[in-house]
Design a protein around this motif. Structure first.
Motif, mmCIF file in Angstrom:
data_model
loop_
_atom_site.group_PDB
_atom_site.id
_atom_site.type_symbol
_atom_site.label_atom_id
_atom_site.label_comp_id
_atom_site.label_asym_id
_atom_site.label_seq_id
_atom_site.Cartn_x
_atom_site.Cartn_y
_atom_site.Cartn_z
ATOM 1 N N ILE A 32 -0.181 13.680 5.579
ATOM 2 C CA ILE A 32 -1.271 12.790 5.185
ATOM 3 C C ILE A 32 -2.478 13.635 4.774
ATOM 4 C CG2 ILE A 32 -2.828 10.947 5.942
ATOM 5 C CD1 ILE A 32 0.047 10.086 5.756
ATOM 6 N N ILE A 56 -2.890 10.253 -1.389
ATOM 7 C CA ILE A 56 -3.332 8.858 -1.367
ATOM 8 C C ILE A 56 -3.852 8.531 -2.764
ATOM 9 C CG2 ILE A 56 -4.949 7.206 -0.367
ATOM 10 C CD1 ILE A 56 -4.901 9.161 2.146
ATOM 11 N N ASN A 61 0.811 -1.217 0.000
ATOM 12 C CA ASN A 61 0.000 0.000 0.000
ATOM 13 C C ASN A 61 0.845 1.268 0.000
ATOM 14 O OD1 ASN A 61 -1.935 -1.997 2.055
ATOM 15 N ND2 ASN A 61 -2.749 -1.215 0.131
ATOM 16 N N ILE A 118 -4.790 2.572 3.963
ATOM 17 C CA ILE A 118 -4.025 3.722 4.466
ATOM 18 C C ILE A 118 -3.440 3.405 5.844
ATOM 19 C CG2 ILE A 118 -4.108 6.172 5.029
ATOM 20 C CD1 ILE A 118 -6.623 6.320 3.224
ATOM 21 N N PHE A 144 -4.721 11.140 9.677
ATOM 22 C CA PHE A 144 -5.493 9.983 9.228
ATOM 23 C C PHE A 144 -6.956 10.117 9.652
ATOM 24 C CE2 PHE A 144 -7.172 5.759 10.420
ATOM 25 C CZ PHE A 144 -7.219 5.156 9.177
ATOM 26 N N LEU A 179 -0.220 4.971 -0.457
ATOM 27 C CA LEU A 179 0.266 6.212 0.149
ATOM 28 C C LEU A 179 1.495 6.700 -0.607
ATOM 29 C CD1 LEU A 179 -0.288 8.136 2.509
ATOM 30 C CD2 LEU A 179 1.243 6.740 3.914
#
Length: 744
Positions: free
Chosen positions: A552, A557, A482, A532, A613, A567
């Motif tokens: 973030i 993303i 990811n 994520i 996040f 990411l």
């Protein structure tokens, strides 16, 4: 407060509290009690032998109490605590329980009472340690015969009594009844008497600080028996006699401060057997003789101050440059800058030099000047030639490097400078697919069917990167399902870019604010958020050193055609930080996503990523932006976090979700996701979960469908969470997620 029998962690430090300390509080039962840096007065209460409950700080085993990592994070951004908290909590990472009671920096008066910790804790398999801070008050009277009532039942005991008004001597019983004494600090008081041989019994002693008192007599040779002793700080007293040669046996000794006393005799030759010495302060005494030449063998010695004594002879050639002020005030010591010249009292009298010698000396001077000028001219000519040839060589190397692209494993041969420039149309706006704080990103098809994303870095933000190659190669080795894959990079005088694999699904920002109804479903939302979280947990816990992303947000993303999330831009903030010209105090995040403690102090931790996040989760569920225009009705500065808190407080949680998402559900899972986002965006980093805890909670959301009301959570026949103790949930599978479980 005195009725809170289960109170285990109380921190009221760094406020402006006044008045007296309540006697009803159960101090012995608190694992962590801190009222330092206030204006409290009165006498300290005497600690009784209280009966306490079980272990109060979780070491990853007891889910109902604070985890040590959370306690550490709670203070990581408070400047006045920096060193002290890292020292205190550094010992908490093992299995031994550490009690900390801090009364320092107040206005407490009166004698020092006897302290203790709850007797129930002493009956456990692991003996606890105890740290007691009483420094910087106005405590008076003499030292008690007993500082802690159950000292020999402890693992270690540390006490700080510095900067008070304590007088009298040090009773031998105070030391003999507490052999677990690890740190004894009582500097800047009025303590008198001598340092007795009883100190030799403290085999665990590591720090002895009695500076600035009225101690007299000689130093006992028994101090040489303390093999773990690292700091001897006895400066500013009235000590006499010679320096014990036994101090050379202290192989752990780092700092020795015997300055500003009345010590006599010579410096022991075998003192240098303490090979770990870093600082030796012997100034302002009455020492005689020569400085042992063996000091030149100490590789760690950075400061040797013997000023204002009666020393003579040569100054040793120390391995680290020393300040000449450290040797002044010794009449017969050779000059600092010329250790092999004659002593000062034997310098020749210039009035007795013959006239012929002066003339000869003048001629020699003229000859030397002419020779020096010729030599300098020759050196200048050589430098000019080297400079001209060097520029030509550098120019050739630079022209070659301009077109070098460094690639990582499995990179195809088509990844080279010419192909990248050609495929981007020389970084044409037609191929621009995104811009950000670090630069612009372009789509490039190097060969038919092989697409990459090229991030052209802003030269103004990345200058003088001596460590750039090492840092970027570290990022190139990172592989996770990811994380966007870094294929290669280029560094030139006027051009810098990174090459990533291309993802055709766009970024999450576009998905959130321009998504179709079919994609607004729980399985899709859940998958994206989980990906994520997995990527961030990998950066925080599997990379060495750990990587904090710091930026973030949905545009960082990326998605593929199957809406798997990746990411990007991880590690770029670190590249910015190692720049020689860039100020590292800048916040490397985006307004609306930056954690409050990061924005105000510029001190970053992995919990800052957790906050960001949480903001992304709120956007993912609501379809709104972090600083959505619809929030303007609530006033300036109102963001999605404040909006979510308002809706939860007013019991209107359903209004946060986009209508399509809320209609399809499942509503219970959506509300669980909202509670997770709310916990991730709390201001206090001690309450805010780590990404490891977030992942565990995510498993809880998924497994909730297997909940059995009788036994608990049952999955494939395994009881994961059982209900007991009056409905409190206890879990051996994910104990650290307990703050989040409390939300249900």
């Amino acid at each position: 407060m005195g009725k809170c029998k289960n109170l285990t962690f109380l921190d009221l430090s760094s406020n402006v509290l006044e008045g007296y300390l309540p006697f009803q509080w159960l101090f012995p039962c608190m694992v962590y009690f801190n009222i330092s840096r206030n204006m409290l007065t009165g006498v300290l209460p005497r600690f009784g032998k209280e009966s306490c409950h079980s272990i109060m700080v979780s070491y990853g085993q007891a889910p109902i109490f604070l985890d040590v990592e959370d306690i550490q994070n709670a203070y990581s951004n408070i400047p006045v605590w920096g060193y002290q908290m890292s020292t205190i909590f550094g010992s908490l990472v093992d299995e031994n329980l550490v009690f900390i009671h801090d009364f320092s920096w107040n206005r407490f008066i009166g004698p020092i009472p006897s302290f203790s910790i709850g007797g129930d804790f002493l009956a456990t398999n692991h003996k606890p340690s105890y740290k007691l801070f009483l420094n910087n008050n106005a405590l008076n009277g003499s030292l008690p015969g007993e500082l802690v009532s159950n000292c020999n039942d402890l693992q270690t005991f540390s006490v700080n009594l510095s900067t008070n008004q304590i007088s009298g001597g040090i009773y031998p019983g105070l030391l003999l009844d507490c052999l677990q004494l690890k740190e004894f600090e009582a500097a800047h008081n009025q303590i008198s008497g001598s340092i007795g041989p009883a100190f030799g019994n403290l085999k665990m002693l590591q720090r002895l600080d009695l500076r600035g008192n009225r101690l007299s007599g000689s130093l006992p040779g028994q101090l040489g028996m303390l093999k773990d002793l690292k700091w001897i700080l006895l400066g500013g007293n009235n000590l006499t006699g010679e320096i014990p040669s036994q101090l050379g046996q202290l192989t752990s000794l780092i700092v020795l401060d015997l300055s500003r006393n009345g010590l006599t005799g010579s410096i022991p030759e075998n003192l240098t057997n303490a090979t770990n010495l870093e600082i030796v302060l012997l100034n302002h005494n009455r020492l005689v003789g020569e400085i042992p030449s063996s000091f030149s063998t100490l590789s760690s010695l950075t400061e040797l101050d013997v000023s204002f004594n009666n020393l003579s002879g040569h100054i040793p050639q120390l391995q680290h440059l020393s300040n000449c002020d450290f040797f002044k005030g010794n009449q017969y010591l050779h000059p600092c800058l010329d250790p092999y010249s004659a002593p000062p009292d034997r310098l020749p009298d210039l009035l007795e030099v013959h006239k012929e010698y002066r003339q000869s000396k003048l001629k020699s001077f003229v000859i030397a000047m002419v020779a020096s000028a010729s030599f300098i001219l020759f050196i200048l000519l050589v430098m000019v030639l080297v400079l001209i040839l060097g520029r030509r060589k550098i120019s050739r190397l630079t022209s070659l490097r301009r077109k070098v692209v460094v690639t990582f494993a499995d990179a195809p041969t088509e990844v080279n400078y010419d192909n990248v420039v050609r495929a981007t149309g020389n970084f044409s706006i037609r191929n621009l697919i995104g811009t950000g704080g670090f630069g612009s990103t372009y789509k490039a098809e190097l060969v038919p069917g092989f697409l990459v994303a090229v991030k052209r870095l802003s030269i103004g933000r990345f200058q003088g990167l001596q460590q750039f190659d090492a840092e970027i190669k570290t990022l190139g080795r990172i592989r996770h399902k990811n994380l966007v894959t870094l294929i290669g990079y280029h560094v030139g005088e006027t051009e810098m870019f990174l090459i990533y694999n291309f993802l055709s699904g766009g970024n999450l920002e576009t998905f959130i604010h321009d998504r179709s109804g079919k994609n607004v479903q729980w399985p899709v939302i859940h998958k994206i958020a989980l990906h994520i979280a997995q990527a961030l947990a990998y950066l925080h816990y599997s990379c060495v050193p750990r990587i904090v992303h710091r930026d973030i947000k949905p545009s960082n993303i990326l998605l593929d055609e199957e809406l798997n999330a990746y990411l990007s831009d991880f590690g770029l903030a670190r590249l910015l930080e190692v720049s020689e010209t860039h100020a590292t105090t800048d916040v490397a995040g985006t307004f609306g996503y930056v954690a409050p403690e990061y924005a105000t102090t510029c001190r970053v931790s992995d919990k800052a990523d957790v906050y960001s996040f949480g903001v992304v989760l709120l956007e993912l569920m609501s379809g709104k932006k972090s600083l959505d225009p619809s929030f303007s009705e609530y006033g300036n500065g109102f963001n999605i976090v404040a909006w979510a808190k308002l809706l939860i407080k007013e019991r209107r949680s359903s209004e946060l979700f986009s209508p399509e998402l809320w209609e399809v559900g499942p509503k219970e899972n959506l509300l669980g996701m909202l509670k997770l986002a709310s916990t991730c965006t709390v201001e206090s980093i001690s309450i805010r979960p780590s990404m490891r805890q977030v992942l565990l909670y995510w498993e809880f959301i998924v497994l909730r469908q297997y909940w059995d009301g009788t036994n608990g959570l049952v999955f494939h026949g395994l009881i994961i969470v059982s209900t007991q103790n009056k409905g409190c949930a206890h879990s051996s599978l994910f104990p650290v997620v307990s703050p989040l479980l409390a939300l249900h």
